[in-house]
Design a protein around this motif. Structure first.
Motif, mmCIF file in Angstrom:
data_model
loop_
_atom_site.group_PDB
_atom_site.id
_atom_site.type_symbol
_atom_site.label_atom_id
_atom_site.label_comp_id
_atom_site.label_asym_id
_atom_site.label_seq_id
_atom_site.Cartn_x
_atom_site.Cartn_y
_atom_site.Cartn_z
ATOM 1 N N LEU A 38 83.178 55.807 59.167
ATOM 2 C CA LEU A 38 83.243 56.672 57.989
ATOM 3 C C LEU A 38 84.336 57.728 58.151
ATOM 4 O O LEU A 38 85.073 58.028 57.198
ATOM 5 C CB LEU A 38 81.887 57.345 57.762
ATOM 6 C CG LEU A 38 81.788 58.307 56.581
ATOM 7 C CD1 LEU A 38 82.151 57.604 55.278
ATOM 8 C CD2 LEU A 38 80.397 58.912 56.492
ATOM 9 N N GLY A 39 84.454 58.282 59.369
ATOM 10 C CA GLY A 39 85.518 59.245 59.624
ATOM 11 C C GLY A 39 86.896 58.637 59.443
ATOM 12 O O GLY A 39 87.823 59.304 58.963
ATOM 13 N N GLU A 40 87.034 57.363 59.805
ATOM 14 C CA GLU A 40 88.316 56.694 59.618
ATOM 15 C C GLU A 40 88.585 56.417 58.141
ATOM 16 O O GLU A 40 89.735 56.497 57.685
ATOM 17 C CB GLU A 40 88.333 55.387 60.410
ATOM 18 C CG GLU A 40 88.271 55.589 61.926
ATOM 19 C CD GLU A 40 88.179 54.270 62.672
ATOM 20 O OE1 GLU A 40 88.070 53.220 61.984
ATOM 21 O OE2 GLU A 40 88.211 54.280 63.919
ATOM 22 N N GLU A 41 87.535 56.100 57.405
ATOM 23 C CA GLU A 41 87.712 55.787 55.981
ATOM 24 C C GLU A 41 88.208 56.999 55.202
ATOM 25 O O GLU A 41 89.078 56.877 54.331
ATOM 26 C CB GLU A 41 86.394 55.281 55.387
ATOM 27 C CG GLU A 41 86.024 53.875 55.793
ATOM 28 C CD GLU A 41 86.949 52.835 55.205
ATOM 29 O OE1 GLU A 41 87.456 53.046 54.085
ATOM 30 O OE2 GLU A 41 87.176 51.802 55.861
ATOM 31 N N TRP A 48 89.553 57.568 48.790
ATOM 32 C CA TRP A 48 89.394 58.582 47.756
ATOM 33 C C TRP A 48 89.742 58.026 46.383
ATOM 34 O O TRP A 48 89.143 58.415 45.373
ATOM 35 C CB TRP A 48 90.261 59.794 48.084
ATOM 36 C CG TRP A 48 89.846 60.459 49.358
ATOM 37 C CD1 TRP A 48 90.483 60.405 50.560
ATOM 38 C CD2 TRP A 48 88.664 61.238 49.559
ATOM 39 N NE1 TRP A 48 89.782 61.121 51.504
ATOM 40 C CE2 TRP A 48 88.663 61.648 50.917
ATOM 41 C CE3 TRP A 48 87.625 61.642 48.732
ATOM 42 C CZ2 TRP A 48 87.648 62.425 51.451
ATOM 43 C CZ3 TRP A 48 86.609 62.420 49.257
ATOM 44 C CH2 TRP A 48 86.631 62.808 50.610
ATOM 45 N N SER A 49 90.692 57.108 46.337
ATOM 46 C CA SER A 49 91.016 56.460 45.069
ATOM 47 C C SER A 49 89.840 55.622 44.574
ATOM 48 O O SER A 49 89.503 55.639 43.377
ATOM 49 C CB SER A 49 92.255 55.589 45.239
ATOM 50 O OG SER A 49 92.565 54.906 44.043
ATOM 51 N N ALA A 50 89.196 54.890 45.507
ATOM 52 C CA ALA A 50 88.029 54.084 45.136
ATOM 53 C C ALA A 50 86.871 54.968 44.695
ATOM 54 O O ALA A 50 86.162 54.660 43.727
ATOM 55 C CB ALA A 50 87.603 53.203 46.312
ATOM 56 N N LEU A 51 86.674 56.088 45.392
ATOM 57 C CA LEU A 51 85.608 57.013 45.017
ATOM 58 C C LEU A 51 85.849 57.585 43.626
ATOM 59 O O LEU A 51 84.909 57.695 42.811
ATOM 60 C CB LEU A 51 85.519 58.141 46.045
ATOM 61 C CG LEU A 51 84.476 59.232 45.785
ATOM 62 C CD1 LEU A 51 83.071 58.643 45.742
ATOM 63 C CD2 LEU A 51 84.574 60.328 46.843
ATOM 64 N N LEU A 52 87.088 57.926 43.333
ATOM 65 C CA LEU A 52 87.422 58.462 42.015
ATOM 66 C C LEU A 52 87.208 57.409 40.928
ATOM 67 O O LEU A 52 86.688 57.723 39.845
ATOM 68 C CB LEU A 52 88.868 58.943 42.000
ATOM 69 C CG LEU A 52 89.365 59.572 40.695
ATOM 70 C CD1 LEU A 52 88.534 60.791 40.334
ATOM 71 C CD2 LEU A 52 90.836 59.941 40.804
ATOM 72 N N ASP A 53 87.569 56.159 41.207
ATOM 73 C CA ASP A 53 87.349 55.085 40.242
ATOM 74 C C ASP A 53 85.854 54.923 39.946
ATOM 75 O O ASP A 53 85.452 54.751 38.787
ATOM 76 C CB ASP A 53 87.914 53.766 40.776
ATOM 77 C CG ASP A 53 89.428 53.739 40.749
ATOM 78 O OD1 ASP A 53 90.018 54.440 39.900
ATOM 79 O OD2 ASP A 53 90.021 53.034 41.584
ATOM 80 N N THR A 54 85.041 54.969 40.997
ATOM 81 C CA THR A 54 83.592 54.832 40.813
ATOM 82 C C THR A 54 83.035 55.973 39.980
ATOM 83 O O THR A 54 82.236 55.762 39.054
ATOM 84 C CB THR A 54 82.885 54.787 42.178
ATOM 85 O OG1 THR A 54 83.306 53.612 42.881
ATOM 86 C CG2 THR A 54 81.374 54.750 42.010
ATOM 87 N N LEU A 55 83.446 57.191 40.281
ATOM 88 C CA LEU A 55 82.950 58.349 39.542
ATOM 89 C C LEU A 55 83.395 58.314 38.078
ATOM 90 O O LEU A 55 82.625 58.675 37.178
ATOM 91 C CB LEU A 55 83.432 59.641 40.202
ATOM 92 C CG LEU A 55 82.811 59.967 41.561
ATOM 93 C CD1 LEU A 55 83.460 61.205 42.160
ATOM 94 C CD2 LEU A 55 81.298 60.166 41.443
ATOM 95 N N GLN A 56 84.611 57.875 37.834
ATOM 96 C CA GLN A 56 85.101 57.808 36.455
ATOM 97 C C GLN A 56 84.324 56.766 35.658
ATOM 98 O O GLN A 56 83.924 57.027 34.510
ATOM 99 C CB GLN A 56 86.592 57.489 36.450
ATOM 100 C CG GLN A 56 87.476 58.640 36.904
ATOM 101 C CD GLN A 56 88.942 58.255 36.941
ATOM 102 O OE1 GLN A 56 89.304 57.082 36.965
ATOM 103 N NE2 GLN A 56 89.812 59.254 36.949
ATOM 104 N N THR A 194 85.669 45.116 39.940
ATOM 105 C CA THR A 194 86.283 46.300 39.345
ATOM 106 C C THR A 194 86.640 47.302 40.439
ATOM 107 O O THR A 194 85.875 47.491 41.384
ATOM 108 C CB THR A 194 85.297 46.949 38.355
ATOM 109 O OG1 THR A 194 84.893 45.975 37.394
ATOM 110 C CG2 THR A 194 85.933 48.132 37.651
ATOM 111 N N PRO A 195 87.779 47.961 40.351
ATOM 112 C CA PRO A 195 88.163 48.921 41.400
ATOM 113 C C PRO A 195 87.103 50.004 41.594
ATOM 114 O O PRO A 195 86.587 50.567 40.632
ATOM 115 C CB PRO A 195 89.476 49.515 40.854
ATOM 116 C CG PRO A 195 90.020 48.441 39.971
ATOM 117 C CD PRO A 195 88.836 47.787 39.349
ATOM 118 N N GLY A 196 86.794 50.289 42.857
ATOM 119 C CA GLY A 196 85.807 51.309 43.182
ATOM 120 C C GLY A 196 85.187 51.055 44.546
ATOM 121 O O GLY A 196 85.629 50.173 45.297
ATOM 122 N N LEU A 197 84.157 51.811 44.864
ATOM 123 C CA LEU A 197 83.509 51.678 46.165
ATOM 124 C C LEU A 197 82.876 50.309 46.346
ATOM 125 O O LEU A 197 82.866 49.755 47.454
ATOM 126 C CB LEU A 197 82.450 52.774 46.324
ATOM 127 C CG LEU A 197 82.968 54.206 46.480
ATOM 128 C CD1 LEU A 197 81.809 55.183 46.502
ATOM 129 C CD2 LEU A 197 83.801 54.345 47.751
#
Length: 249
Positions: A38-41, A48-56, A194-197
């Protein structure tokens, strides 16, 4: 504190079980390896791009579902004839699992975000609609008859009588919909691509990066906890006037 102790115990179990050979470390690595992954991720921009896609995707789908559910619930619940005409349709469509619509979503919209949005909106909409319908039906008959005898306008009755009664139910529906929307967002990303986590989890699994896969799963769990805490906090603030919140306090 008890909840934190329970979580710490669970993490300790995940650390000890693979090292003692109770479960294969190849398929379930120790918690320390997952934490390292997780620290490496979090050091990579792709995470962070995947996290933002999921949140959006989650936020947009939830917003559409809430707006549609509240509007449809207030309209259907306020017109007895319309509620009677739509009752069987609602009861037929509501239990259909959203994942069963994945082939249709892919056929209509491909693997883009719109396909996952369809799943999110469909699943979340019913959570809000049903709660709003229950809220509108829970209006005190005496208060309703009093409003009619005073010849209050439809808008005034909606604002001063219907909405305050339905609001606690609506907030409950929104709280349920937030979790359902997040589940369907991850599911759509995982299965549709779909792009995301969810897509990142699938990529990690197919490439054999098991610790990274579990690290991303942990992120989705933490995201779910954060969403739940935020909605409960908003519920307490919005309904601080309601007797249930005063009793809880």
């Amino acid at each position: 504190m008890r909840g934190l102790l329970g979580a710490a115990g669970f993490v300790a179990l995940l650390e000890v079980a693979p090292r003692l050979g109770l479960v294969p470390a190849r398929y379930l690595p120790p918690a320390s390896r997952i934490a390292t992954a997780l620290g490496e991720e979090v050091r990579h921009g792709a995470f962070w791009s995947a996290l933002l896609d999921t949140l959006q995707t989650w936020a947009l789908g939830l917003a559409i579902a809430v707006a549609g559910g509240v509007a449809a619930g207030m309209l259907i619940g306020s017109v007895p004839l319309l509620r009677a005409l739509t009752a069987s349709t609602v009861e037929f469509l509501r239990p259909i699992p959203s994942v069963a619509l994945i082939p249709l979503a892919v056929l209509l919209y491909g693997t883009g975000r719109t396909a996952t949005l369809l799943l999110v909106v469909y699943a979340s909409f019913w959570q809000v609609l049903v709660q709003v319908l229950h809220g509108v039906a829970d209006i005190d008959p005496v208060a309703r008859d009093t409003a009619r005898s005073l010849h209050l306008s439809r808008w005034l009755r909606l604002r001063a009588l219907v909405w305050p009664t339905a609001l606690p139910y609506t907030v409950t529906g929104i709280r349920l919909a937030t979790s359902v929307a997040l589940i369907l967002t991850i599911t759509g990303e995982l299965i549709i691509g779909t792009p995301g986590l969810g897509k990142q989890i699938a990529v990690a699994q197919s490439s054999g990066a098991v610790p990274a896969m579990y690290a991303l799963v942990v992120v989705t769990g933490l995201l779910g906890v954060a969403v739940n805490l935020a909605t409960r906090s908003g519920e307490r603030r919005l309904l601080r006037w309601h007797p249930s919140q005063r009793v809880a306090a």
